[in-house]
Design a protein around this motif. Structure first.
Motif, PDB file in Angstrom:
ATOM      1  N   VAL A 126       0.842  -1.201   0.000  1.00  0.00           N
ATOM      2  CA  VAL A 126       0.000   0.000   0.000  1.00  0.00           C
ATOM      3  C   VAL A 126       0.877   1.251   0.000  1.00  0.00           C
ATOM      4  CG1 VAL A 126      -1.672   1.327   1.358  1.00  0.00           C
ATOM      5  CG2 VAL A 126      -1.920  -1.155   1.130  1.00  0.00           C
ATOM      6  N   LEU A 127       1.942   1.195   0.791  1.00  0.00           N
ATOM      7  CA  LEU A 127       2.870   2.323   0.888  1.00  0.00           C
ATOM      8  C   LEU A 127       3.480   2.636  -0.477  1.00  0.00           C
ATOM      9  CD1 LEU A 127       3.805   3.773   3.556  1.00  0.00           C
ATOM     10  CD2 LEU A 127       5.958   2.547   3.256  1.00  0.00           C
ATOM     11  N   VAL A 128       3.958   1.583  -1.148  1.00  0.00           N
ATOM     12  CA  VAL A 128       4.600   1.768  -2.451  1.00  0.00           C
ATOM     13  C   VAL A 128       3.609   2.318  -3.462  1.00  0.00           C
ATOM     14  CG1 VAL A 128       5.566   0.514  -4.418  1.00  0.00           C
ATOM     15  CG2 VAL A 128       6.402   0.055  -2.118  1.00  0.00           C
ATOM     16  N   LEU A 129       2.402   1.724  -3.480  1.00  0.00           N
ATOM     17  CA  LEU A 129       1.388   2.198  -4.425  1.00  0.00           C
ATOM     18  C   LEU A 129       1.059   3.663  -4.176  1.00  0.00           C
ATOM     19  CD1 LEU A 129      -1.016  -0.867  -4.668  1.00  0.00           C
ATOM     20  CD2 LEU A 129       0.606  -0.018  -6.370  1.00  0.00           C
ATOM     21  N   ALA A 130       0.989   4.026  -2.892  1.00  0.00           N
ATOM     22  CA  ALA A 130       0.693   5.417  -2.549  1.00  0.00           C
ATOM     23  C   ALA A 130       1.797   6.325  -3.080  1.00  0.00           C
ATOM     24  CB  ALA A 130       0.551   5.566  -1.046  1.00  0.00           C
ATOM     25  N   CYS A 131       3.064   5.901  -2.887  1.00  0.00           N
ATOM     26  CA  CYS A 131       4.196   6.709  -3.372  1.00  0.00           C
ATOM     27  C   CYS A 131       4.107   6.900  -4.884  1.00  0.00           C
ATOM     28  CB  CYS A 131       5.519   6.043  -3.025  1.00  0.00           C
ATOM     29  SG  CYS A 131       5.900   6.113  -1.276  1.00  0.00           S
ATOM     30  N   ILE A 132       3.831   5.801  -5.600  1.00  0.00           N
ATOM     31  CA  ILE A 132       3.753   5.887  -7.061  1.00  0.00           C
ATOM     32  C   ILE A 132       2.616   6.812  -7.478  1.00  0.00           C
ATOM     33  CG2 ILE A 132       3.277   4.571  -9.165  1.00  0.00           C
ATOM     34  CD1 ILE A 132       4.680   2.198  -7.853  1.00  0.00           C
ATOM     35  N   ALA A 133       1.486   6.677  -6.759  1.00  0.00           N
ATOM     36  CA  ALA A 133       0.332   7.515  -7.087  1.00  0.00           C
ATOM     37  C   ALA A 133       0.675   8.989  -6.920  1.00  0.00           C
ATOM     38  CB  ALA A 133      -0.849   7.134  -6.202  1.00  0.00           C
ATOM     39  N   VAL A 134       1.380   9.304  -5.825  1.00  0.00           N
ATOM     40  CA  VAL A 134       1.760  10.698  -5.580  1.00  0.00           C
ATOM     41  C   VAL A 134       2.671  11.195  -6.704  1.00  0.00           C
ATOM     42  CG1 VAL A 134       3.094  12.221  -4.078  1.00  0.00           C
ATOM     43  CG2 VAL A 134       1.452  10.599  -3.089  1.00  0.00           C
ATOM     44  N   MET A 135       3.660  10.373  -7.053  1.00  0.00           N
ATOM     45  CA  MET A 135       4.593  10.757  -8.111  1.00  0.00           C
ATOM     46  C   MET A 135       3.858  11.031  -9.416  1.00  0.00           C
ATOM     47  SD  MET A 135       7.957  10.336  -7.308  1.00  0.00           S
ATOM     48  CE  MET A 135       8.812   9.482  -8.576  1.00  0.00           C
ATOM     49  N   ASN A 136       2.967  10.109  -9.770  1.00  0.00           N
ATOM     50  CA  ASN A 136       2.255  10.270 -11.039  1.00  0.00           C
ATOM     51  C   ASN A 136       1.319  11.465 -11.006  1.00  0.00           C
ATOM     52  OD1 ASN A 136       3.494   8.220 -12.348  1.00  0.00           O
ATOM     53  ND2 ASN A 136       1.933   6.689 -11.852  1.00  0.00           N
ATOM     54  N   LYS A 137       0.832  11.772  -9.824  1.00  0.00           N
ATOM     55  CA  LYS A 137      -0.091  12.887  -9.686  1.00  0.00           C
ATOM     56  C   LYS A 137       0.560  14.193 -10.142  1.00  0.00           C
ATOM     57  CE  LYS A 137      -4.203  13.815  -7.965  1.00  0.00           C
ATOM     58  NZ  LYS A 137      -5.367  12.966  -8.168  1.00  0.00           N
ATOM     59  N   PHE A 138       1.698  14.500  -9.521  1.00  0.00           N
ATOM     60  CA  PHE A 138       2.240  15.826  -9.832  1.00  0.00           C
ATOM     61  C   PHE A 138       3.103  15.845 -11.089  1.00  0.00           C
ATOM     62  CE2 PHE A 138       5.682  14.401  -7.029  1.00  0.00           C
ATOM     63  CZ  PHE A 138       6.809  14.922  -7.619  1.00  0.00           C
ATOM     64  N   THR A 139       3.167  14.744 -11.797  1.00  0.00           N
ATOM     65  CA  THR A 139       3.877  14.774 -13.072  1.00  0.00           C
ATOM     66  C   THR A 139       2.995  14.312 -14.217  1.00  0.00           C
ATOM     67  OG1 THR A 139       4.662  12.569 -12.630  1.00  0.00           O
ATOM     68  CG2 THR A 139       6.170  14.379 -12.109  1.00  0.00           C
ATOM     69  N   GLY A 140       1.761  13.929 -13.887  1.00  0.00           N
ATOM     70  CA  GLY A 140       0.870  13.414 -14.923  1.00  0.00           C
ATOM     71  C   GLY A 140       0.751  14.365 -16.099  1.00  0.00           C
ATOM     72  N   GLU A 141       0.623  15.636 -15.797  1.00  0.00           N
ATOM     73  CA  GLU A 141       0.476  16.660 -16.820  1.00  0.00           C
ATOM     74  C   GLU A 141       1.652  16.632 -17.798  1.00  0.00           C
ATOM     75  OE1 GLU A 141      -1.823  20.305 -17.806  1.00  0.00           O
ATOM     76  OE2 GLU A 141      -2.182  18.450 -16.737  1.00  0.00           O
ATOM     77  N   ASP A 142       2.844  16.626 -17.240  1.00  0.00           N
ATOM     78  CA  ASP A 142       4.031  16.682 -18.087  1.00  0.00           C
ATOM     79  C   ASP A 142       4.198  15.422 -18.906  1.00  0.00           C
ATOM     80  OD1 ASP A 142       4.929  18.456 -15.524  1.00  0.00           O
ATOM     81  OD2 ASP A 142       5.657  19.217 -17.424  1.00  0.00           O
ATOM     82  N   GLU A 143       3.824  14.302 -18.288  1.00  0.00           N
ATOM     83  CA  GLU A 143       3.982  13.037 -18.981  1.00  0.00           C
ATOM     84  C   GLU A 143       3.189  13.050 -20.277  1.00  0.00           C
ATOM     85  OE1 GLU A 143       5.201   8.896 -17.234  1.00  0.00           O
ATOM     86  OE2 GLU A 143       3.867  10.137 -16.090  1.00  0.00           O
ATOM     87  N   ARG A 144       1.991  13.623 -20.166  1.00  0.00           N
ATOM     88  CA  ARG A 144       1.149  13.687 -21.345  1.00  0.00           C
ATOM     89  C   ARG A 144       1.825  14.553 -22.408  1.00  0.00           C
ATOM     90  NH1 ARG A 144      -3.712  16.341 -21.304  1.00  0.00           N
ATOM     91  NH2 ARG A 144      -3.550  16.619 -19.084  1.00  0.00           N
ATOM     92  N   VAL A 145       2.411  15.641 -21.974  1.00  0.00           N
ATOM     93  CA  VAL A 145       3.083  16.545 -22.898  1.00  0.00           C
ATOM     94  C   VAL A 145       4.219  15.832 -23.612  1.00  0.00           C
ATOM     95  CG1 VAL A 145       4.422  18.636 -23.072  1.00  0.00           C
ATOM     96  CG2 VAL A 145       2.523  18.518 -21.481  1.00  0.00           C
ATOM     97  N   ALA A 146       4.971  15.086 -22.839  1.00  0.00           N
ATOM     98  CA  ALA A 146       6.202  14.540 -23.391  1.00  0.00           C
ATOM     99  C   ALA A 146       5.964  13.474 -24.445  1.00  0.00           C
ATOM    100  CB  ALA A 146       7.043  13.957 -22.271  1.00  0.00           C
ATOM    101  N   THR A 147       4.749  12.986 -24.528  1.00  0.00           N
ATOM    102  CA  THR A 147       4.508  11.950 -25.527  1.00  0.00           C
ATOM    103  C   THR A 147       4.184  12.538 -26.891  1.00  0.00           C
ATOM    104  OG1 THR A 147       2.212  11.882 -24.819  1.00  0.00           O
ATOM    105  CG2 THR A 147       3.684  10.237 -23.876  1.00  0.00           C
ATOM    106  N   VAL A 148       4.116  13.864 -26.984  1.00  0.00           N
ATOM    107  CA  VAL A 148       3.820  14.519 -28.262  1.00  0.00           C
ATOM    108  C   VAL A 148       4.903  14.194 -29.287  1.00  0.00           C
ATOM    109  CG1 VAL A 148       3.604  16.707 -29.437  1.00  0.00           C
ATOM    110  CG2 VAL A 148       2.578  16.420 -27.197  1.00  0.00           C
TER     111      VAL A 148
END
Lengths: 380, 270
Positions: free
Chosen positions: B248-270
């Motif tokens: 649960v701890l690891v999943l939470a960490c990953i979720a947090v990471m993806n949260k504040f970078t989700g926007e950029d990730e989408r950009v970078a796939t252009v």
């Protein structure tokens, strides 16, 4: 007296021993629209990149306002570039893309806002500030790329095949738009294209290049009407290029017949290349023609017909608004001023008649040009 | 339809070796070790191990950061090299992974231990031997050494894909080398940074072998404790509860990471 802004002196460029530019000498006047025109691999993009500062010439000098700038890095040059395929920053929105250069220059946000707004108005994109780059169409990205470069008020704008990725209709609109922007702002544009029509439409000066060598510099009219050699004649528009012998001033011999012309200054009996544009040839009844031949193919082009006429094995291209059926015997006439005489060059004999003409001629040419995007040379 | 069939074997695999074990873990975590009846006492007992959880996360975070700082310049440099050279350099980065993980860690032991190669050298020079092993520093070293390639891989992939023209566009708009990096290269490599950190953090937070070999008595990590619950203390129920919480701890960490970078990730796939 126009002021000279940029000058290239004896610029040579070689990548891994392969010569890309050979002794380029060129000057560009302030507030002019200059086009570097040529087929892919001719060195036009490399020339532009030298002016932009992305590559250093192997030898020779680049002068800006009389100062040698060979060693000035791109970020210190008063030049901005509109890149092939735009190169907009995908992680920034439209506003931040345009504001990028101004933020680097540390301008106050208030001035940035007003200048970005002004640019968006100039390119007709007001209201797109918040839009993401990947939500824009090709034409819109193009406008943003132009705005991003112009907002820095460069002395020179470099444009590297900016319209290459747009469809024909949009390209025509953008050509007019670019010309308007250039005249409105009064800054120098250096424009790279392989599209001869684009070059003729927009430019004050056209520089025709091939194999890393400047073939001709002139106004669009000069380039079209007085091509210097067979390459230029063939590349710009359609041309019937014939072997001729200059008998005397104003007399040229083609196919063993003498024709009056207007060119002078050649040696007596000097072999020359003769250009006759397809639209300058009149079709007349065969008994009235200076030459006569048989129609071998007719293609409807909208405004006119492309007619191929066989005269003793030489296929002439003639553009006419009258249709003549295949197999018809027709005569050809042309006026002395329609005959253009060129010195022999390395290109003599390479472009001749239209025996390989087919209806798809233009399309094939376009497709090649679109795919053969000039290889961009990066500095290692 | 065909495509769905193609993923069939994997789905079976997932069900057999991921889903069912997860259910078993869940079952153990919620049952009493003696009676086998439902209980929450295993989960309640977790609070005793809170400092160990904290230390595990802390060391994993430190290792991830060090990997990022070491790995980014390497990835960047490889991405700038000529293509033929890139393959060679990339292979060099991957090379240590061809050697067994256990062997690599044992090699560090013989380097660092009190009578190891380094301390023997120091003694030969007439200096006092250093306490190189059995501390948190040695554990972090082991983590960084073992997981650095997992940081470099995604970073290299992302940096290599950054359009060279964007760098030139930034130069053209007035950026010197430093600002090109800060304004363009770095923001565009965020997706690589995120997946690199994830790929280092996840194995690091649950590792047990590294801390057993390189750590001291006071530096046991949660992985060690879980292992001992199954193999030494014979309390698989508590071990299962710990595993569950770690997951649960690891999943939470990953979720947090993806949260504040989700926007950029989408950009970078252009």
């Amino acid at each position: 007296m126009p002021k000279e802004l940029i000058r290239l002196v004896d610029c040579c460029m070689a990548f891994d021993g392969e010569v890309v530019l050979n002794n380029i000498n060129l000057y560009i006047n302030d507030s002019k629209f200059l086009t570097l025109l040529g087929p892919s691999g001719c060195g036009k993009t490399t020339t532009l990149r030298i002016i932009g500062g992305f590559v250093k010439p192997t030898s020779g000098s680049v002068l800006f306002d009389g100062v040698r700038i060979n060693d000035v890095p791109p970020h210190k040059r008063q030049v901005n570039t509109v890149f092939q395929r735009y190169a907009l920053f995908p992680h920034l929105d439209v506003y931040d893309n345009i504001a990028f250069g101004l933020r680097i220059a540390k301008l106050p946000e208030k001035e940035i806002a007003s200048r970005v707004g002004e640019m968006l108005r100039l390119v007709g994109m007001t209201g797109f500030e918040e839009r993401r780059i990947d939500s824009l169409s090709g034409g819109q990205m193009q406008r943003i790329a132009i705005a991003r470069a112009l907002v820095n008020r460069p002395k020179v704008l470099l444009l590297d095949e900016p319209l290459g990725a747009l469809d024909l209709r949009l390209r025509k609109d953008m050509q007019n738009e670019l010309k308007r922007i250039q005249q409105q702002l009064g800054i120098t544009f250096i424009y790279v294209t392989h599209d001869q029509e684009e070059a003729l439409t927009m430019s004050d000066t056209v520089v025709v290049m091939d194999k890393g060598v400047i073939q001709q510099i002139g106004t669009p009219e000069e380039i079209y009407n007085e091509p210097k050699n067979a390459f230029v004649a063939d590349f710009i528009g359609e041309s019937n290029i014939l072997d001729g012998i200059m008998i005397d001033d104003r007399v040229v011999e083609i196919f063993g017949r003498r024709f009056p012309c207007v060119d002078t200054g050649f040696e007596k009996r000097e072999p020359v290349d003769v250009v006759i544009r397809p639209e300058d040839i009149d079709i007349v009844p065969s008994e009235n023609g200076q030459l006569s031949g048989t129609v071998t193919s007719v293609t409807f082009k909208g405004v006119h017909y492309d007619i191929i006429v066989d005269f003793r094995g030489f296929k002439w291209l003639i553009q006419t608004t009258d249709c003549h059926p295949v197999g018809a015997a027709v005569g050809m006439r042309f006026n002395p001023e329609d005959i253009h005489i060129m010195k022999r060059s390395e290109y003599s004999g390479m472009f001749g008649d239209y025996s390989s003409y087919s209806a798809e001629y233009d399309e094939i040419g376009d497709a090649e040009a679109a795919e053969g995007e000039e290889e961009t040379a990066y500095e290692e | 339809m065909r495509n769905r069939l193609l993923s069939g074997p994997y789905l079976v695999w997932m069900a057999l070796f991921t889903l069912i074990p997860l259910v078993i873990v869940l079952y153990y975590a919620l049952t009493d070790s003696a009676t086998g009846s439902f209980t929450l006492s295993n989960l309640a007992a977790l609070h005793n191990y809170f400092p160990i959880f904290l230390r595990s996360v802390w060391l994993a975070v430190v290792s991830s950061m060090i990997c990022l700082l070491l790995g980014y310049p390497v990835a960047w440099r490889i991405a700038q090299a000529r293509p033929s050279r890139q393959r060679f350099l990339y292979m060099l980065v991957m090379l240590p992974m061809c050697i067994s993980f256990l062997l690599r860690t044992l090699a560090w032991v013989s380097l660092l231990e009190d009578t190891g190669i380094i301390n023997n050298l120091i003694r030969a020079l007439g200096l006092r031997p250093l306490p190189l092993i059995r501390n948190s520093g040695a554990v972090v070293l082991g983590m960084v050494y073992n997981y650095l390639p997992y940081m470099i891989m995604p970073l290299y992939t992302v940096i290599m894909k950054i359009d060279r023209r964007l760098v030139e566009a930034a130069q053209d708009l007035g950026c010197d080398g430093r600002r090109v990096f800060l304004k363009v290269t770095l923001p565009l490599s965020v997706p690589g940074i995120v997946s690199g950190i994830t790929m280092v953090f996840v194995p690091a937070v649950s590792t047990f072998y590294i801390s057993q070999k390189l750590g001291g008595p006071g530096t046991a990590l949660i992985g060690d404790v879980i292992e001992s619950q199954f193999k030494a203390a014979y309390n698989p129920n508590l071990g299962a509860a710990m595993s569950l919480f770690l997951m649960v701890l690891v999943l939470a960490c990953i979720a947090v990471m993806n949260k504040f970078t989700g926007e950029d990730e989408r950009v970078a796939t252009v």
